[in-house]
Design an enzyme around this catalytic site. Structure first.
Site, PDB file in Angstrom:
ATOM      1  N   GLN A  91       0.854  -1.187   0.000  1.00  0.00           N
ATOM      2  CA  GLN A  91       0.000   0.000   0.000  1.00  0.00           C
ATOM      3  C   GLN A  91       0.896   1.245   0.000  1.00  0.00           C
ATOM      4  OE1 GLN A  91      -3.545  -0.539   2.935  1.00  0.00           O
ATOM      5  NE2 GLN A  91      -1.900  -1.853   3.669  1.00  0.00           N
ATOM      6  N   ASN A  92       2.170   1.041   0.212  1.00  0.00           N
ATOM      7  CA  ASN A  92       3.085   2.166   0.355  1.00  0.00           C
ATOM      8  C   ASN A  92       3.428   2.772  -0.996  1.00  0.00           C
ATOM      9  OD1 ASN A  92       3.042   1.481   3.033  1.00  0.00           O
ATOM     10  ND2 ASN A  92       5.006   0.413   3.002  1.00  0.00           N
ATOM     11  N   HIS A 109      -1.418   1.348  -4.293  1.00  0.00           N
ATOM     12  CA  HIS A 109      -1.786   2.758  -4.080  1.00  0.00           C
ATOM     13  C   HIS A 109      -0.873   3.711  -4.835  1.00  0.00           C
ATOM     14  CE1 HIS A 109      -4.047   1.753  -0.079  1.00  0.00           C
ATOM     15  NE2 HIS A 109      -4.716   1.397  -1.159  1.00  0.00           N
ATOM     16  N   CYS A 136       2.992  18.618 -18.732  1.00  0.00           N
ATOM     17  CA  CYS A 136       3.225  17.197 -19.025  1.00  0.00           C
ATOM     18  C   CYS A 136       4.249  17.115 -20.157  1.00  0.00           C
ATOM     19  CB  CYS A 136       1.904  16.558 -19.463  1.00  0.00           C
ATOM     20  SG  CYS A 136       2.112  14.983 -20.318  1.00  0.00           S
ATOM     21  N   GLY A 175       2.702  -4.503   8.989  1.00  0.00           N
ATOM     22  CA  GLY A 175       2.741  -3.055   9.222  1.00  0.00           C
ATOM     23  C   GLY A 175       1.577  -2.312   8.614  1.00  0.00           C
ATOM     24  N   THR A 176       0.366  -2.888   8.740  1.00  0.00           N
ATOM     25  CA  THR A 176      -0.806  -2.165   8.241  1.00  0.00           C
ATOM     26  C   THR A 176      -1.926  -2.226   9.267  1.00  0.00           C
ATOM     27  OG1 THR A 176      -2.464  -1.982   6.471  1.00  0.00           O
ATOM     28  CG2 THR A 176      -1.556  -4.184   6.876  1.00  0.00           C
TER      29      THR A 176
HETATM   30  C1  BV8 Z   1     -11.786   2.886  -3.208  1.00  0.00           C
HETATM   31  C2  BV8 Z   1      -2.821   7.970  -0.730  1.00  0.00           C
HETATM   32  C3  BV8 Z   1     -13.549   2.359  -4.697  1.00  0.00           C
HETATM   33  C4  BV8 Z   1      -1.456   7.689  -1.056  1.00  0.00           C
HETATM   34  C5  BV8 Z   1      -4.152   6.581   0.660  1.00  0.00           C
HETATM   35  C6  BV8 Z   1     -15.384  -0.089   1.693  1.00  0.00           C
HETATM   36  C7  BV8 Z   1     -15.039  -0.665   0.471  1.00  0.00           C
HETATM   37  C8  BV8 Z   1     -14.333   0.059  -0.494  1.00  0.00           C
HETATM   38  C9  BV8 Z   1     -13.957   1.382  -0.215  1.00  0.00           C
HETATM   39  C10 BV8 Z   1     -14.286   1.957   1.015  1.00  0.00           C
HETATM   40  C11 BV8 Z   1     -14.994   1.233   1.953  1.00  0.00           C
HETATM   41  N1  BV8 Z   1     -15.178   2.031   3.037  1.00  0.00           N
HETATM   42  C12 BV8 Z   1     -14.601   3.232   2.813  1.00  0.00           C
HETATM   43  C13 BV8 Z   1     -14.052   3.228   1.589  1.00  0.00           C
HETATM   44  C14 BV8 Z   1     -13.338   4.366   1.002  1.00  0.00           C
HETATM   45  C15 BV8 Z   1     -11.847   4.418   1.341  1.00  0.00           C
HETATM   46  C16 BV8 Z   1     -11.493   3.910   2.710  1.00  0.00           C
HETATM   47  O1  BV8 Z   1     -11.064   2.786   2.872  1.00  0.00           O
HETATM   48  N2  BV8 Z   1     -11.643   4.758   3.709  1.00  0.00           N
HETATM   49  C17 BV8 Z   1     -11.290   4.333   5.058  1.00  0.00           C
HETATM   50  C18 BV8 Z   1     -10.269   5.289   5.647  1.00  0.00           C
HETATM   51  C19 BV8 Z   1     -12.548   4.213   5.857  1.00  0.00           C
HETATM   52  N3  BV8 Z   1     -11.093   3.669   0.357  1.00  0.00           N
HETATM   53  C20 BV8 Z   1     -10.766   4.286  -0.806  1.00  0.00           C
HETATM   54  O2  BV8 Z   1     -11.125   5.401  -1.103  1.00  0.00           O
HETATM   55  C21 BV8 Z   1      -9.940   3.460  -1.786  1.00  0.00           C
HETATM   56  N4  BV8 Z   1     -10.611   3.472  -3.073  1.00  0.00           N
HETATM   57  O3  BV8 Z   1     -12.346   2.333  -2.298  1.00  0.00           O
HETATM   58  O4  BV8 Z   1     -12.298   2.992  -4.502  1.00  0.00           O
HETATM   59  C22 BV8 Z   1     -13.353   1.021  -5.336  1.00  0.00           C
HETATM   60  C23 BV8 Z   1     -12.525   0.090  -4.734  1.00  0.00           C
HETATM   61  C24 BV8 Z   1     -12.371  -1.152  -5.344  1.00  0.00           C
HETATM   62  C25 BV8 Z   1     -13.029  -1.432  -6.540  1.00  0.00           C
HETATM   63  C26 BV8 Z   1     -13.842  -0.474  -7.132  1.00  0.00           C
HETATM   64  C27 BV8 Z   1     -14.004   0.752  -6.533  1.00  0.00           C
HETATM   65  C28 BV8 Z   1      -8.562   4.098  -2.006  1.00  0.00           C
HETATM   66  C29 BV8 Z   1      -7.698   3.881  -0.792  1.00  0.00           C
HETATM   67  C30 BV8 Z   1      -6.307   4.481  -1.008  1.00  0.00           C
HETATM   68  C31 BV8 Z   1      -6.240   5.791  -0.296  1.00  0.00           C
HETATM   69  N5  BV8 Z   1      -4.901   6.329  -0.382  1.00  0.00           N
HETATM   70  N6  BV8 Z   1      -3.111   7.362   0.557  1.00  0.00           N
HETATM   71  C32 BV8 Z   1      -0.611   8.355  -0.007  1.00  0.00           C
HETATM   72  O5  BV8 Z   1      -0.759   9.566   0.180  1.00  0.00           O
HETATM   73  O6  BV8 Z   1       0.163   7.614   0.607  1.00  0.00           O
HETATM   74  S1  BV8 Z   1      -4.539   6.001   2.205  1.00  0.00           S
HETATM   75  C33 BV8 Z   1      -3.195   5.531   3.124  1.00  0.00           C
HETATM   76  O7  BV8 Z   1      -3.678   4.404   3.889  1.00  0.00           O
HETATM   77  C34 BV8 Z   1      -1.942   5.017   2.432  1.00  0.00           C
HETATM   78  O8  BV8 Z   1      -2.118   4.640   1.086  1.00  0.00           O
HETATM   79  C35 BV8 Z   1      -1.636   3.780   3.284  1.00  0.00           C
HETATM   80  O9  BV8 Z   1      -0.816   2.916   2.621  1.00  0.00           O
HETATM   81  C36 BV8 Z   1      -2.984   3.255   3.506  1.00  0.00           C
HETATM   82  C37 BV8 Z   1      -3.132   2.195   4.578  1.00  0.00           C
HETATM   83  O10 BV8 Z   1      -2.539   2.667   5.782  1.00  0.00           O
HETATM   84  P1  BV8 Z   1      -1.449   1.725   6.477  1.00  0.00           P
HETATM   85  O11 BV8 Z   1      -0.408   1.420   5.470  1.00  0.00           O
HETATM   86  O12 BV8 Z   1      -2.141   0.582   7.112  1.00  0.00           O
HETATM   87  O13 BV8 Z   1      -0.823   2.703   7.559  1.00  0.00           O
HETATM   88  P2  BV8 Z   1      -1.400   3.055   9.016  1.00  0.00           P
HETATM   89  O14 BV8 Z   1      -0.663   4.235   9.517  1.00  0.00           O
HETATM   90  O15 BV8 Z   1      -2.894   3.098   8.969  1.00  0.00           O
HETATM   91  O16 BV8 Z   1      -1.013   1.768   9.911  1.00  0.00           O
HETATM   92  C38 BV8 Z   1       0.344   1.475  10.155  1.00  0.00           C
HETATM   93  C39 BV8 Z   1       0.390   0.205  10.977  1.00  0.00           C
HETATM   94  O17 BV8 Z   1       1.766  -0.166  11.169  1.00  0.00           O
HETATM   95  C40 BV8 Z   1      -0.206   0.348  12.374  1.00  0.00           C
HETATM   96  O18 BV8 Z   1      -1.006  -0.787  12.660  1.00  0.00           O
HETATM   97  C41 BV8 Z   1       1.010   0.386  13.303  1.00  0.00           C
HETATM   98  O19 BV8 Z   1       0.750  -0.216  14.559  1.00  0.00           O
HETATM   99  C42 BV8 Z   1       2.002  -0.442  12.532  1.00  0.00           C
HETATM  100  N7  BV8 Z   1       3.399  -0.098  12.811  1.00  0.00           N
HETATM  101  C43 BV8 Z   1       3.920   1.124  13.109  1.00  0.00           C
HETATM  102  N8  BV8 Z   1       5.257   1.010  13.288  1.00  0.00           N
HETATM  103  C44 BV8 Z   1       5.575  -0.293  13.080  1.00  0.00           C
HETATM  104  C45 BV8 Z   1       4.398  -0.999  12.771  1.00  0.00           C
HETATM  105  N9  BV8 Z   1       4.387  -2.327  12.526  1.00  0.00           N
HETATM  106  C46 BV8 Z   1       5.574  -2.967  12.591  1.00  0.00           C
HETATM  107  N10 BV8 Z   1       6.744  -2.362  12.871  1.00  0.00           N
HETATM  108  C47 BV8 Z   1       6.788  -1.033  13.122  1.00  0.00           C
HETATM  109  N11 BV8 Z   1       7.965  -0.443  13.411  1.00  0.00           N
END
Ligand code: BV8
Length: 228
Positions: A91-92, A109, A136, A175-176
């Site tokens: 996802q990164n 992503h 572009c 890490g997600t």
């Molecule tokens: C979409 C942009 C339609 C790039 C990002 C239900 C179904 C489908 C869609 C939805 C749904 N409900 C809501 C939606 C809409 C939405 C969504 O999910 N909203 C959420 C917030 C409720 N989804 C969308 O809009 C997606 N598109 O649904 O289109 C569709 C889909 C399919 C088919 C047809 C139509 C688009 C989602 C992409 C959004 N873009 N960012 C950027 O700027 O980077 S979001 C962002 O979140 C990043 O992309 C990131 O990669 C992603 C996920 O986050 P994580 O990677 O998990 O990071 P996070 O900080 O949350 O967690 C980190 C974890 O690591 C933690 O657990 C932590 O404890 C752990 N950690 C920390 N340190 C360590 C560690 N683990 C190990 N070691 C460590 N040292």
């Protein structure tokens, strides 16, 4: 780890945390500091492209200063050891898997490191600062955007991901937080296809119930332990 038939690995921002890149939803994470609605949606870009481009410039510069950590390196070794039997989806939008020598990385992503034309979809290596006035290179349209998937946009490579999920016998999330869809439901699809599911994370997550096994700890320690 023993010889897998097919491992599907999904990584998130947590795998790059120890490389110094901010996660999104941890304390002090990006979405704790910035409003994603004003920065990571197509509407935000239409409203204020300069503000969005500046946000991605800052993150791209942080990526360029970061180095892969032992977790990225262990996954690359696994891919090289079991050529063709490890699917890596991230996802990164950083390139730390590639710089750790992972042979194939599926960015669902998108990527910080490419810019994309809103008019003709041409992609090219992003400059350190992408400006609203930058045309572009292919068609001259402006402004151009970061080649990342924003909220409300369809993630990339979904067919390839679905195919690999249906075939895998081990699904590993690293890490997600399991917050963002559809990535957060991939473990469910893998399980439905009969795969064993394993979470490697710093803490339990929203979708922990989807995992047969969870190992907690920093990725740079628990991922090499799992791989070796
Ligand atoms: C979409 C942009 C339609 C790039 C990002 C239900 C179904 C489908 C869609 C939805 C749904 N409900 C809501 C939606 C809409 C939405 C969504 O999910 N909203 C959420 C917030 C409720 N989804 C969308 O809009 C997606 N598109 O649904 O289109 C569709 C889909 C399919 C088919 C047809 C139509 C688009 C989602 C992409 C959004 N873009 N960012 C950027 O700027 O980077 S979001 C962002 O979140 C990043 O992309 C990131 O990669 C992603 C996920 O986050 P994580 O990677 O998990 O990071 P996070 O900080 O949350 O967690 C980190 C974890 O690591 C933690 O657990 C932590 O404890 C752990 N950690 C920390 N340190 C360590 C560690 N683990 C190990 N070691 C460590 N040292």
């Amino acid at each position: 780890m023993s010889k897998p038939a097919h491992v599907f690995i999904l990584t998130g921002a947590g795998i790059s945390a120890e490389s110094g890149l901010q996660t999104f939803r941890d304390k002090g994470g990006l979405w704790a500091k910035y409003d994603w609605r004003a920065l990571a949606t197509p509407d935000a870009f239409a409203r204020d492209p300069a503000h969005v481009l500046e946000f991605y410039d800052l993150r791209r510069q942080a990526v360029r200063q970061a180095q892969p950590n032992p977790a990225h390196e262990a996954i690359a070794r696994l891919q090289q050891r079991f050529r063709g039997r490890v699917t890596l989806v991230t996802q990164n939008v950083d390139d730390l898997h590639e710089r750790a020598d992972s042979p194939e990385v599926i960015h669902m992503h998108g990527s910080h490191l490419t810019a994309r034309c809103c008019a003709c979809d041409h992609r090219w290596p992003a400059p350190s600062q992408l400006r609203v006035s930058d045309p572009c290179p292919a068609c001259g349209a402006r402004p151009c955007r970061p080649d990342v998937v924003w909220f409300g946009e369809i993630p990339h490579h979904l067919d390839q991901i679905a195919e690999a999920l249906a075939d895998c016998d081990l699904f590993v999330a690293i890490g997600t937080s399991g917050t963002v869809q559809p990535a957060a439901s991939l473990a469910h699809a893998a399980r439905a296809a009969g795969a064993h599911t394993l979470a490697l994370n710093l803490q339990r997550t929203e979708n922990s119930n989807l995992f047969d096994e969870t190992r907690l700890g920093p990725a740079s320690r628990i991922v090499p332990e799992w791989v070796e």
